[in-house]
Write a protein that holds these residues in place. Structure first.
Motif, short mmCIF file in Angstrom:
data_model
loop_
_atom_site.label_atom_id
_atom_site.label_comp_id
_atom_site.label_asym_id
_atom_site.label_seq_id
_atom_site.Cartn_x
_atom_site.Cartn_y
_atom_site.Cartn_z
N GLY A 138 0.83 -1.20 0.00
CA GLY A 138 0.00 0.00 0.00
C GLY A 138 0.87 1.25 0.00
O GLY A 138 2.08 1.20 0.24
N GLU A 155 1.01 3.61 2.13
CA GLU A 155 1.62 3.88 3.44
C GLU A 155 2.92 3.10 3.61
O GLU A 155 3.92 3.65 4.07
CB GLU A 155 0.64 3.56 4.57
N PRO A 188 0.83 8.09 9.66
CA PRO A 188 -0.37 7.35 9.25
C PRO A 188 -1.54 7.53 10.22
O PRO A 188 -2.69 7.32 9.83
CB PRO A 188 0.08 5.89 9.19
N GLY A 222 -3.87 10.38 8.80
CA GLY A 222 -4.57 10.22 7.52
C GLY A 222 -3.80 9.30 6.60
O GLY A 222 -2.72 8.81 6.92
N SER A 223 -4.36 9.10 5.43
CA SER A 223 -3.73 8.20 4.47
C SER A 223 -2.57 8.89 3.75
O SER A 223 -2.47 10.12 3.73
CB SER A 223 -4.77 7.76 3.43
N SER A 229 -3.93 11.11 0.96
CA SER A 229 -4.45 12.41 1.40
C SER A 229 -3.31 13.34 1.81
O SER A 229 -3.36 14.54 1.57
CB SER A 229 -5.46 12.25 2.53
N TRP A 230 -2.23 12.79 2.40
CA TRP A 230 -1.07 13.60 2.78
C TRP A 230 -0.43 14.23 1.55
O TRP A 230 -0.14 15.42 1.51
CB TRP A 230 -0.07 12.70 3.52
#
Length: 187
Positions: free
Chosen positions: A9, A11, A70, A73-74, A77-78
């Motif tokens: 993912g 992240e 994390p 937010g995701s 989105s960051w």
């Protein structure tokens, strides 16, 4: 945690980018660059500027990946928040530059206006002086004109007019008094 067929993912990739993994950054870049560019393009509307800002944002991601949290937010989105802020900053910067140029243009126009106003004032004053000179006797006007516009000294004016120096001085004094009164100059 792996998404079906997509690999790690965002992240996880961002965590690897934070550790300096260039291959992870390439994968992260491939997955988010289109969305980053699209968001920036909607804000800026200019393709070249949008490309430039998108590149700046993704370089910023590389440099600051360790700052990603994390819990707040995701990863997407960051990055998109960073992209939006950078795009808005570019719009504000462009607007500020336009405002500065408009202010400079107004100042230039004010200078041009001042030059025109100065020229008009000078012309009106010249006309006023000519009118006042017309109010002098011929002898006074001759003496004043020769001394002030011709650049002659009083003795030279006396020689040219073939009159005594005292006569020139009297004509000058009387003529200048009449000019002063006509021009409305305080004593």
């Amino acid at each position: 945690m792996l998404a079906a067929g997509r690999g790690p993912g965002l992240e996880e990739l961002l965590g690897e980018v934070a550790r300096g993994d260039e291959a992870a950054f390439e994968r992260f870049y491939d997955r988010v660059s289109g969305q980053v560019f699209g968001l920036i393009r909607r804000v800026l509307r200019d393709r070249a500027q949008a490309e430039e800002v998108a590149q700046e944002v993704l370089v910023e991601v590389w440099r600051t990946a360790a700052r990603f949290d994390p819990d707040k937010g995701s990863a997407l989105s960051w990055v998109l928040t960073m992209a939006h802020r950078r795009a808005v900053d570019r719009v504000r910067s462009a607007q500020a530059a336009t405002d500065r140029e408009e202010r400079a243009a107004r100042l230039d126009n004010d200078v041009a206006y001042d030059q025109v106003a100065e020229a008009v004032t000078t012309r009106l004053e010249g006309e006023r002086v000519r009118r006042c000179l017309d109010g002098l006797t011929d002898l006074q006007r001759q003496a004043v004109t020769m001394a002030y516009y011709g650049g002659y000294s009083y003795p030279e004016v006396a020689g040219l007019l073939k009159v005594p120096l005292g006569t020139v001085k009297t004509r000058m004094r009387d003529g200048l008094v009449r000019l002063r009164d006509c021009m409305g100059v305080d004593k």
